[in-house]
Design an enzyme around this catalytic site. Structure first.
Site, short mmCIF file in Angstrom:
data_model
loop_
_atom_site.label_atom_id
_atom_site.label_comp_id
_atom_site.label_asym_id
_atom_site.label_seq_id
_atom_site.Cartn_x
_atom_site.Cartn_y
_atom_site.Cartn_z
N GLU A 40 -15.26 2.50 11.65
CA GLU A 40 -15.95 1.32 12.18
C GLU A 40 -15.13 0.77 13.35
OE1 GLU A 40 -15.81 -1.73 9.20
OE2 GLU A 40 -17.32 -3.01 10.15
N LYS A 110 -25.01 -2.77 11.32
CA LYS A 110 -24.57 -3.12 9.95
C LYS A 110 -25.43 -4.24 9.36
CE LYS A 110 -20.06 -4.20 7.77
NZ LYS A 110 -18.61 -4.37 8.12
N CYS A 143 -19.07 0.20 6.23
CA CYS A 143 -18.10 -0.58 5.46
C CYS A 143 -18.73 -1.40 4.34
CB CYS A 143 -17.27 -1.44 6.42
SG CYS A 143 -15.65 -1.93 5.73
#
Lengths: 268, 268
Positions: A40, A110, A143
């Site tokens: 990321e 995300k 994540c």
């Protein structure tokens, strides 16, 4: 299908230096991978002081970082997945892309932002998606998306054989939790983390490394340490991920009982 | 709220002997628990040869085993959760109940049957449910239900502080997977397993023990070994499970993005 993961410790804000390090690693590895995965926010670092700083390091999807990554993909004749700070007009996202010689194959924002990321980024507004790379169907989450079972579940439902999971982990649980994510969906999961410390803006963050590939049967096929630069390579068999019949009597998807599931929080 | 778990190795088919052993353990423990939890199929054993044998050991919900368990609940002034082979007219279920001095508080039928259980039992047809015991909201799922994230998720959405999880585990993954289930829903999880071997009908099964209580923060608060009779006791704080705001910026339920989740397998 061969996947390779590169873990390192980006230096905050030193984009040119970071890109040089990653380039040297990927071009020098001789991994012969179909897909390289990077962490990321791989070229900028993570711990932005404020939104202005994040904006100053953010780029459009097909910006300079994309351009550089695409050149690596051309040189290596592979796809490359990575996380980056995205600027779309005035809005910032914590995004990921998969790029190959043909250009952008996948673009994800995300969905579940972690903690202070909310100060800089907007939560994602693009659909979860699965694309094919060298015969394996690949979906991306980033994540903290791991904490919400619906993310990996959705990618499984969309037919993913491999979940590509660029990360910057600061909590200890994800590496083991991804075994659960692999088992519940019978998919491969490749979590690619960074390591190192970013002590900025009164926030000291230590990233835990431990990049890994988990098999659909929950085995840790390969992993890196808590504090090391390095890469690992794993061969993925999509047929294994597609066999949702996990024993003579259980099929992980057909055995679901949606009539009995509760869709969201019930008040009271 | 205090929960106690009892793990042992039932002898297949020796119901009276098994009930005597559990009775001696619970009445002798002095645990002062609000809720005792026993394993799945705790009084009969697990590895039925065929459906006729399962039927011969099955009972109606409020049958003789229920009667005996209720007496323990009265003696101990607590609730008791347990798994049993249920017969409802001609249909068998792998069921669970929570009983206290007032009678049956909860009645659950396992939604996701594991492997050969399908030869004996019908899949559950009762709603997932949460009841209050000594101030803590408790929901039940049984063993293999863990593999389907929707089960624990549904109990979380229904407001469970504690997931009561009677089990007969033969695969190694559940004890760690329950850490993920606890973290994703911010709930306590009490998995109560059996140990021992049942070698019958050409099927040798080894049960893994390792009963445990996991906290909403993913800590293993107490656990038993792979091959031991014993009990553990843990104090549960419902307020901890109700705090779904896990840091200043993240709320585990409000941060969900249902508009982007895929509901079920997508063909093609």
């Amino acid at each position: 299908m061969r996947v390779a993961l590169y873990q390192y410790a980006p230096r905050f804000g030193e984009v040119a230096r970071n890109l040089d390090q990653v380039e040297a690693a990927l071009l020098g590895a001789g991994a012969d991978a179909d897909l390289w995965i990077l962490p990321e926010l791989f070229s900028t670092g993570y711990n932005f002081a404020d939104r202005d700083e994040a904006r100053s390091l953010a780029e459009e999807v097909e910006g300079e970082t994309w351009d550089r990554v695409r050149k690596w993909a051309q040189r290596l004749d592979c796809a490359i997945a990575y996380g980056f700070a995205e600027r779309d007009r005035d809005v910032l996202y914590n995004s990921g892309a998969i790029v190959d010689r043909s250009g952008t194959r996948l673009h994800y924002r995300k969905l579940h932002l972690f903690d202070r990321e909310r100060l800089f980024f907007e939560a994602g507004n693009r659909k979860l998606e699965v694309i094919e790379i060298a015969g394996a169907r690949c979906g991306m989450m980033i994540c903290f998306d791991w904490r919400f079972p619906e993310t990996a579940r959705s990618l499984g439902f969309l037919g993913a054989d491999l979940i590509v999971h660029p990360s910057n982990l600061v909590l200890p649980w994800c590496p083991d939790a991804m075994i659960t994510r692999a088992l519940e969906n019978n998919v491969y999961v490749a979590t690619v983390d960074r390591w190192g410390i970013e002590d900025r803006a009164g926030q000291k963050l230590r990233f835990i490394g431990r990049s890994q590939v988990i098999s659909p049967a929950g085995a840790r096929l390969a992993a890196l340490g808590e504090a090391e630069d390095g890469w690992i390579v794993v061969d993925i068999d999509p047929a294994v991920a597609r066999q949702k019949q996990v024993n003579s009597n259980n099929h992980l998807y057909r055995d679901r009982r949606p009539d009995f599931y509760v869709d969201g929080p019930v008040d009271g």
